[in-house]
Design a protein around this motif. Structure first.
Motif, PDB file in Angstrom:
ATOM      1  N   GLU A   1      -5.234   0.660  -1.457  1.00  0.00           N
ATOM      2  CA  GLU A   1      -4.437   0.653  -0.336  1.00  0.00           C
ATOM      3  C   GLU A   1      -3.392   2.039  -0.489  1.00  0.00           C
ATOM      4  OE1 GLU A   1      -2.116  -2.276   1.221  1.00  0.00           O
ATOM      5  OE2 GLU A   1      -1.001  -2.521  -0.638  1.00  0.00           O
ATOM      6  N   PHE A   2      -3.100   2.814   0.657  1.00  0.00           N
ATOM      7  CA  PHE A   2      -2.159   3.937   0.471  1.00  0.00           C
ATOM      8  C   PHE A   2      -0.748   3.185   0.551  1.00  0.00           C
ATOM      9  CE2 PHE A   2      -0.131   7.644   1.802  1.00  0.00           C
ATOM     10  CZ  PHE A   2       0.645   7.376   2.733  1.00  0.00           C
ATOM     11  N   VAL A   3       0.047   3.891  -0.199  1.00  0.00           N
ATOM     12  CA  VAL A   3       1.391   3.748  -0.551  1.00  0.00           C
ATOM     13  C   VAL A   3       2.328   4.932   0.046  1.00  0.00           C
ATOM     14  CG1 VAL A   3       3.141   3.099  -2.109  1.00  0.00           C
ATOM     15  CG2 VAL A   3       0.969   2.064  -2.317  1.00  0.00           C
ATOM     16  N   ALA A   4       2.028   5.963  -0.348  1.00  0.00           N
ATOM     17  CA  ALA A   4       3.184   7.090  -0.035  1.00  0.00           C
ATOM     18  C   ALA A   4       1.959   8.552  -0.279  1.00  0.00           C
ATOM     19  CB  ALA A   4       4.131   7.154  -0.851  1.00  0.00           C
TER      20      ALA A   4
ATOM     21  N   GLY B   1      -0.785  11.921  -3.723  1.00  0.00           N
ATOM     22  CA  GLY B   1      -0.619  10.312  -2.944  1.00  0.00           C
ATOM     23  C   GLY B   1      -0.389   9.233  -4.193  1.00  0.00           C
ATOM     24  N   TRP B   2       0.225   8.156  -3.654  1.00  0.00           N
ATOM     25  CA  TRP B   2       0.368   6.930  -4.606  1.00  0.00           C
ATOM     26  C   TRP B   2      -0.451   5.789  -3.828  1.00  0.00           C
ATOM     27  CZ3 TRP B   2       1.905   6.291  -9.535  1.00  0.00           C
ATOM     28  CH2 TRP B   2       2.639   7.250  -9.964  1.00  0.00           C
TER      29      TRP B   2
ATOM     30  N   ARG C   1      11.751   1.226   0.783  1.00  0.00           N
ATOM     31  CA  ARG C   1      11.942   0.704  -0.323  1.00  0.00           C
ATOM     32  C   ARG C   1      11.340   1.330  -1.504  1.00  0.00           C
ATOM     33  NH1 ARG C   1       9.206  -3.757  -1.754  1.00  0.00           N
ATOM     34  NH2 ARG C   1       7.082  -3.426  -0.264  1.00  0.00           N
ATOM     35  N   PHE C   2      10.358   2.374  -1.084  1.00  0.00           N
ATOM     36  CA  PHE C   2       9.869   2.952  -2.091  1.00  0.00           C
ATOM     37  C   PHE C   2      10.053   4.633  -1.619  1.00  0.00           C
ATOM     38  CE2 PHE C   2       6.035   0.451  -3.233  1.00  0.00           C
ATOM     39  CZ  PHE C   2       6.903  -0.677  -3.487  1.00  0.00           C
ATOM     40  N   THR C   3      10.218   5.561  -2.649  1.00  0.00           N
ATOM     41  CA  THR C   3      10.547   6.844  -2.252  1.00  0.00           C
ATOM     42  C   THR C   3       9.545   7.660  -3.260  1.00  0.00           C
ATOM     43  OG1 THR C   3      12.796   6.513  -1.659  1.00  0.00           O
ATOM     44  CG2 THR C   3      12.246   8.912  -2.071  1.00  0.00           C
ATOM     45  N   ILE C   4       8.785   8.788  -2.598  1.00  0.00           N
ATOM     46  CA  ILE C   4       7.975   9.713  -3.256  1.00  0.00           C
ATOM     47  C   ILE C   4       8.743  11.030  -3.356  1.00  0.00           C
ATOM     48  CG2 ILE C   4       6.758  10.301  -1.252  1.00  0.00           C
ATOM     49  CD1 ILE C   4       4.230  10.929  -3.290  1.00  0.00           C
ATOM     50  N   SER C   5       8.769  11.377  -4.728  1.00  0.00           N
ATOM     51  CA  SER C   5       9.220  12.820  -5.079  1.00  0.00           C
ATOM     52  C   SER C   5       8.627  13.520  -5.964  1.00  0.00           C
ATOM     53  CB  SER C   5      11.067  12.597  -5.543  1.00  0.00           C
ATOM     54  OG  SER C   5      10.954  11.991  -6.660  1.00  0.00           O
TER      55      SER C   5
END
Length: 126
Positions: free
Chosen positions: A46-49, A35-36, A67-71
């Motif tokens: 706080e949780f982002v992704a 997680g980020w 707006r944000f993308t986790i990969s």
């Protein structure tokens, strides 16, 4: 034990983009998700992704969705967070973490993560 090292932060104008990286090493066999999170001065982390490690399913906070993308890299040795359309409210230290717990409720709460990187600063100017 999982070791995590973030990089890629910086100073950017509102509307700009950054690509944050988290190098992953060590014993990841017990990792359920990566997680980020972010933490601004005087605020809680706080949780982002997050990404479920087994199948790559992703989860996002409402404030960053679209707006944000986790990969992740194919070799699963790096987790990325592409951050676009940045706003001054996105200014924070961004951390990546690893959790052995399964389920979205666990993914969204920092207290269930047992490994963290040192963080990378993102500053968005207006």
């Amino acid at each position: 034990q999982v070791q995590l090292v973030e990089s890629g932060g910086g100073l950017v104008q509102a509307g700009g983009s950054l690509r944050l990286s988290c190098a992953v090493s060590g014993r990841t066999v017990s990792t359920n998700a990566m997680g980020w999170f972010r933490q601004a001065p005087g605020k809680e982390r706080e949780f982002v992704a997050a990404m479920r490690w087994s199948d790559g399913t992703t989860y996002y906070a409402d404030s960053v969705k679209g707006r944000f993308t986790i990969s992740r890299a194919t070799a699963k040795d790096t987790v990325y967070l592409q951050v676009n359309s940045l706003k001054p409210d996105d200014t924070a230290v961004y951390y990546c973490g690893s959790t052995p717990y399964g389920g979205t409720n666990y993914y969204r709460q920092s207290r269930f993560y047992n490994a963290w990187g040192q963080g990378t600063q993102v500053t968005v100017s207006s």
